[in-house]
Scaffold this motif. Sequence first.
Motif, short mmCIF file in Angstrom:
data_model
loop_
_atom_site.label_atom_id
_atom_site.label_comp_id
_atom_site.label_asym_id
_atom_site.label_seq_id
_atom_site.Cartn_x
_atom_site.Cartn_y
_atom_site.Cartn_z
N GLU A 14 -2.73 4.37 3.95
CA GLU A 14 -1.34 4.15 3.56
C GLU A 14 -1.11 4.51 2.11
O GLU A 14 -0.07 5.05 1.74
N ALA A 15 -2.09 4.22 1.25
CA ALA A 15 -1.95 4.53 -0.17
C ALA A 15 -2.03 6.03 -0.45
O ALA A 15 -1.51 6.50 -1.46
N VAL A 38 -7.12 3.50 -5.40
CA VAL A 38 -7.49 2.42 -4.49
C VAL A 38 -8.91 1.97 -4.80
O VAL A 38 -9.83 2.78 -4.85
N SER A 98 -6.34 2.42 2.49
CA SER A 98 -6.59 3.74 1.90
C SER A 98 -5.68 4.81 2.49
O SER A 98 -5.14 5.66 1.77
N LYS A 100 -2.09 7.04 -4.93
CA LYS A 100 -2.37 5.97 -5.88
C LYS A 100 -3.87 5.65 -5.89
O LYS A 100 -4.59 5.94 -4.91
N SER A 160 0.82 -1.21 0.00
CA SER A 160 0.00 0.00 0.00
C SER A 160 0.85 1.26 0.00
O SER A 160 0.50 2.26 -0.64
N ARG A 161 1.98 1.23 0.69
CA ARG A 161 2.83 2.40 0.82
C ARG A 161 3.83 2.55 -0.32
O ARG A 161 4.42 3.60 -0.49
N MET A 185 -3.87 0.10 -5.83
CA MET A 185 -4.14 -0.96 -4.87
C MET A 185 -5.57 -1.45 -5.05
O MET A 185 -6.51 -0.66 -5.12
#
Length: 477
Positions: free
Chosen positions: A235-236, A243, A233, A241, A212-213, A220
């Motif tokens: 972390e992304a 999701v 969510s 990015k 995720s990161r 993702m």
Amino acid sequence: MLDRRHFYINGRWINPLEPNDLEVINPATEKSIAVISMGTAADIDLAVAAAKQAFAAYSRTSVEERLALLEKLRAVYKRRYHEMAHTIMLELGAPITMSTEQQADVGVGHLQGFIDALKRLTSRETLPNGDILRREPIGVCGLITPWNWPINQIALKVIPALATGCTCVLKPSEVTPLNALLYAQMIDEAGFPAGTFNLVNGDGLECGSALSRHKDIDMMSFTGSTRAGIAVSKEAAETVKRVTLELGGKSPNLVFADADLEERVAGSVNDCFNNSGQSCDAPTRLLVERQVYDKVVEIAERVGSTVLVGNPEQEGAHIGPLVSHVQFGRVQALIEAGIAEGARLLVGGPGKPDGFETGYFVRPTIFADVNNSMRIAREEVFGPVLAIIAFDTEEEAIAIANDTPYGLAAYVQTGDPARAERVAASLRAGMVHINGSPHRYGSPFGGYKQSGNGREGGLFGLEDFLEIKTVHVPLQS
């Protein structure tokens, strides 16, 4: 015991960078059936690097080339179909009949749905204003899948990623990883280029978060609990990015007095208990028009008392165990909560069925006289537990149905087609099933509210893995 401690990265089966064994448990016997490796962020880095390198060439392949690969995968899957069904039976506890007819079948059905959709997909078109619109693969995709319908969610993520020209890294559930490893073998046998598909086993805290990161992950796609989806969510968000999420549910099932009660109540009970109740879209809240409430309760009790629990290795329509000791404990706690809060127990209850002291088996359970504030009406039980709630009017039924943080699926049982369409339009859910209609391959799957965002399956599932590019061109004078 099977040794499955390798990861699939860059077209090769490799050892993890650090040894960290985890045993896979058969939930019917509580015995180990395999050992896998639990990966680290460093293993994820290797997989992402392979996917990133492969994307440059794979993203430029033609639709025809990707269709040919998908068709090879379909042939391999069909040849190894019963191997997949047996694997899911062992690690999930799904009875072999159900695993063969439902769990394994999705791997073929979704694949065909995506093949059909890819043939219809328009990758380049001219807008009415003269500009050109292009649909292009989004990039490297991180895919996290759950244990309850394992190959279903793997197929709904891996296939559209590969079909659209993306590359991917899959982290399947560490509870049911063997089907994913088998699927990796199938993808390898089908001849997908090295690096396009990669698999690393591990838990969400280490490997899931690393995906995720990761700065080189462009998208993702996650299926699991709403709590974990929120974490993905967050972390992304640091790398902005895309999701997509398919999360929990507490699906209402509205039964009106004009429905075929014998048929539809029996079907509703069996739908709730299918897969031992371990389905995010299970119809777990049976909302019943008051004038037929007593009749429906009688039918539900009669049908529920005939639901059999049995050995997953035996053919038949019985249900199997829950997937793990942890899941068993969660379901037992919610059954106890239903009793403590005053719901009327019709069938089942706490504890294991007679004769099933070993294994994570539970008693199929039905509660009547439930209100929508009880825990068994609010929380996703994820076990064979049905809550029956009365309503007086169509408006009240819709209000109760929508009074939930979830919005994945809803069900309507009625003999009035106009009412069916009217009620379906008022329900805040991504999917509505009328009078037992099933979900069909190629249709979008996903929900409203805290049940997630994005859609999986068919053309809509492909579009989630595509970017839109506008090409502004000089207009002819």
